[in-house]
Design an enzyme around this catalytic site. Structure first.
Site, PDB file in Angstrom:
ATOM      1  N   HIS A   1       2.087   7.448   7.942  1.00  0.00           N
ATOM      2  CA  HIS A   1       3.352   6.748   8.201  1.00  0.00           C
ATOM      3  C   HIS A   1       4.506   7.736   8.236  1.00  0.00           C
ATOM      4  CE1 HIS A   1       1.089   3.304   6.229  1.00  0.00           C
ATOM      5  NE2 HIS A   1       1.180   3.028   7.506  1.00  0.00           N
TER       6      HIS A   1
ATOM      7  N   HIS B   1       1.856   6.267   3.155  1.00  0.00           N
ATOM      8  CA  HIS B   1       1.076   7.499   3.166  1.00  0.00           C
ATOM      9  C   HIS B   1       1.528   8.421   4.290  1.00  0.00           C
ATOM     10  CE1 HIS B   1      -1.411   6.552   6.617  1.00  0.00           C
ATOM     11  NE2 HIS B   1      -1.502   5.327   6.161  1.00  0.00           N
TER      12      HIS B   1
ATOM     13  N   LYS C   1       0.896  -1.155   0.000  1.00  0.00           N
ATOM     14  CA  LYS C   1       0.000   0.000   0.000  1.00  0.00           C
ATOM     15  C   LYS C   1       0.933   1.202   0.000  1.00  0.00           C
ATOM     16  CE  LYS C   1      -3.907  -2.052   2.422  1.00  0.00           C
ATOM     17  NZ  LYS C   1      -4.720  -1.984   3.636  1.00  0.00           N
TER      18      LYS C   1
END
Length: 595
Positions: free
Chosen positions: A156, A153, A150
């Site tokens: 994080h 983003h 993923k």
């Protein structure tokens, strides 16, 4: 060079050999306790605070709860005052006593200590601002923790920036730190990717950028799943095979994980972040998860609802928590419980910190509560350091939020700005590296400038500006200080500290302001350890940069004909450079020497 100040009694929790202001505060505390028996020097010390508006230190007399009116108490302290090496004046103002330090001693002692601990430190590494309060203790800290496949983003990114700061901070306070990156490398999304890889996967793209390619596959297969419910059924079956340890289902997953970690290590290196251990949900042994469930079961805390296992925490206003789904697969709360037990067994930590967004407050409270209900003696050593959201972070075109896109964009904007000054630009050895570092500094400082619990709006223009309190401004301040040696070759090398006459700095308010700020840096570090707030260190760095910027015009080095004065001023600026650089490194920023 050893301090030339008179000796003082020692006060618990102080260490003048690493923070010279401790000596000045102890001298103030001694004066107060000598004049006001039965007050002890330790009690008096606890009442010595930084002053406001041009006052060095202030003591609020009522806090001691001594018999007698504040006016009488103040009179006892002031009555036979004589200035000495520590204190030059005391003023009485209502309930307060304000103390001004001896400027000559202050400037000499602060610069001396910075120089000694930067260049002749007992550890061989620059150690001004560090302390040994955590010696012999071990911290386990989990931060960043992106999901494989993923996008990395913004949430994080915040965890990474705040976590890297705490990692550095605890090391600076003498702790042994085990930094963990707990990857989201397990769960039904891998069933989805495995299903989608047969259709959309490409070995070449995978090797080129595993994170991006697996993300693309995930996006495509998720789109398929919207119109074909069968995709999710297949994905769940695949993940069940992984959970059951089916080698054929695990083989690809292992390769994807390894390639993703390799790519992440490169990304983190650019951010000046590194981890001791890359672990992940997949590595939490089933035995630990089962042990956690058994323990909760034995204690009568689990109920079965339609085949799923729940823990009722309503009594503590924490709702009901799901531990295992009806189909028997684990969910991340169970894995967190198992992971914590396993980490205790492995590391026997004194403290374990989870750097996770405040949206997860409930999850962490449930998790911590369960561990304490399970009566683990170490359950109270866990701490959640939370933070607010970043709003509106995307590239300027408003597209996806891959970290490397954000960094690339920040770098290119800085690069354009740098090119405007052709002369300076041509002097930089590696303009692309400089542009990237200044861009990353902009991102980090914008993130850490306010209290971490606050949400903030990501603002490209402000973040990359050299005006105002921004990352680029801090880098510029450091570069300007570093250039002082290059611009004054006739003064380099400076004589040893014992041969530099700092008396000419005593008459300069600018030099005094810089010195007291520099002297306060070890306190800034200690306070940050208590609050877990990077913003205090950022504020310090800006205050220092502003104080230096105000001094340039009057405290000139180039063009000063009196060599002794020029040497003293240059020494002040170089000590400021060393401390500003230390604060930037603590914030995980790489200080630049040219830009």
């Amino acid at each position: 060079m050893v301090s030339s100040l008179p000796s003082l009694p020692s006060v618990l929790g102080t260490d003048p050999s690493s923070c010279i202001l401790d000596a000045f505060r102890t001298a103030i505390a001694k004066r107060v306790s000598d004049a006001l028996p039965p007050l002890t020097i330790d009690q008096a010390y606890a009442g010595v605070d930084y002053g406001k508006k041009g006052v060095d230190f202030t003591v609020a007399l009522p806090r001691f709860r001594l018999p007698g009116k504040p006016d009488e108490l103040a009179k006892s302290v002031i009555s036979d005052f004589q200035p000495d090496d520590f204190v030059s004046s005391i003023t009485h103002d209502k309930q307060f006593l304000h103390f001004q330090l001896n400027t000559t001693s202050l400037i000499r002692e602060v610069l001396n200590q910075i120089h000694t601990l930067t260049y002749d430190s007992p550890t061989g590494k620059p150690s001004y601002g560090t302390n040994t309060s955590g010696a012999g203790k071990k911290l386990v800290i989990e931060y960043s923790s992106p999901n494989i496949a993923k996008s990395f983003h913004v949430g994080h990114l915040r965890s990474t920036i705040i976590g890297a700061f705490l990692d550095n901070l605890y090391k600076a306070c003498g702790w042994e730190v085990v930094s963990l990156n707990y990857l989201g490398d397990w769960g039904t999304q891998f069933g989805m990717i495995a299903t989608g890889f047969e259709k959309y996967g490409s070995q070449e793209d995978l090797e080129n950028d595993a994170i991006k390619h697996l993300y693309d596959v995930y996006v495509k297969v998720s789109k398929d799943a919207d119109s074909d419910p069968n995709v999710k059924v297949e994905a769940a079956k695949w993940f069940k095979r992984m959970e059951d340890g089916d080698e054929s289902a695990l083989a690809n997953w292992r390769v994807w994980r390894e390639m993703s970690v390799k790519k992440y290590i490169e990304e983190y290196e650019r951010l000046n972040v590194s981890f001791k251990v890359y672990t992940g949900e997949s590595e939490v042994g089933k035995e630990w998860q089962d042990r956690a469930l058994e323990r909760l079961q034995e204690m009568g805390l689990i109920s079965d609802v339609e085949g799923a296992k729940l823990v009722d925490l309503e009594k503590w206003k924490l709702g009901k928590a799901v531990l295992r789904k009806a189909n028997g697969t684990s969910i991340y709360l169970t894995r967190d419980l198992g992971g914590a037990i396993e980490r205790w067994e492995r590391y026997k930590f004194d403290k374990m910190i989870y750097v996770v967004a405040s949206q997860q407050d409930l999850h962490l409270s449930q998790f911590f509560k369960m561990l304490s209900l399970m009566e683990f003696p170490w359950a109270d050593r866990l701490e959640h350091v939370n933070y607010g959201l970043v709003l509106g972070m995307s590239t300027r075109k408003g597209t996806a939020v891959f970290l490397d896109q954000i960094i690339r964009e920040a770098s290119s904007v800085m690069h354009e700005q740098m090119k405007r000054n052709e002369v300076k630009y041509n002097n930089i050895e590696d303009p692309e590296m400089v542009a990237r570092e200044v861009g990353i500094t902009g991102i980090k400082i914008q993130d850490m400038a306010a209290k971490r619990i606050n949400n903030y709006t990501f603002n490209w223009d402000r973040m990359l500006s050299f005006e105002g309190d921004t990352g680029p401004y801090l880098q510029y301040a450091h570069v300007r200080l570093t250039s002082m040696e290059r611009k004054n070759p006739e003064l380099i090398p400076l004589p040893p500290p014992s041969q530099i006459d700092t008396s000419s700095l005593t008459s300069s308010q600018h030099a005094r302001d810089i010195a007291i700020l520099l002297g306060s840096y070890p306190d800034v570090v200690k306070t940050a350890l208590k609050t877990h707030e990077p913003s205090g260190v950022v504020t310090f760095a800006f205050r220092l940069a502003h104080a230096i910027s105000s001094a340039w015009e009057t405290l000139i080095v180039k063009g000063e004909e009196d060599t002794a004065k020029a040497q003293a001023r240059l020494w002040l600026y170089l000590c400021a450079r060393d401390v500003l650089g230390a604060a930037m490194r603590l914030l995980s920023v790489r200080p630049l020497e040219r830009m």
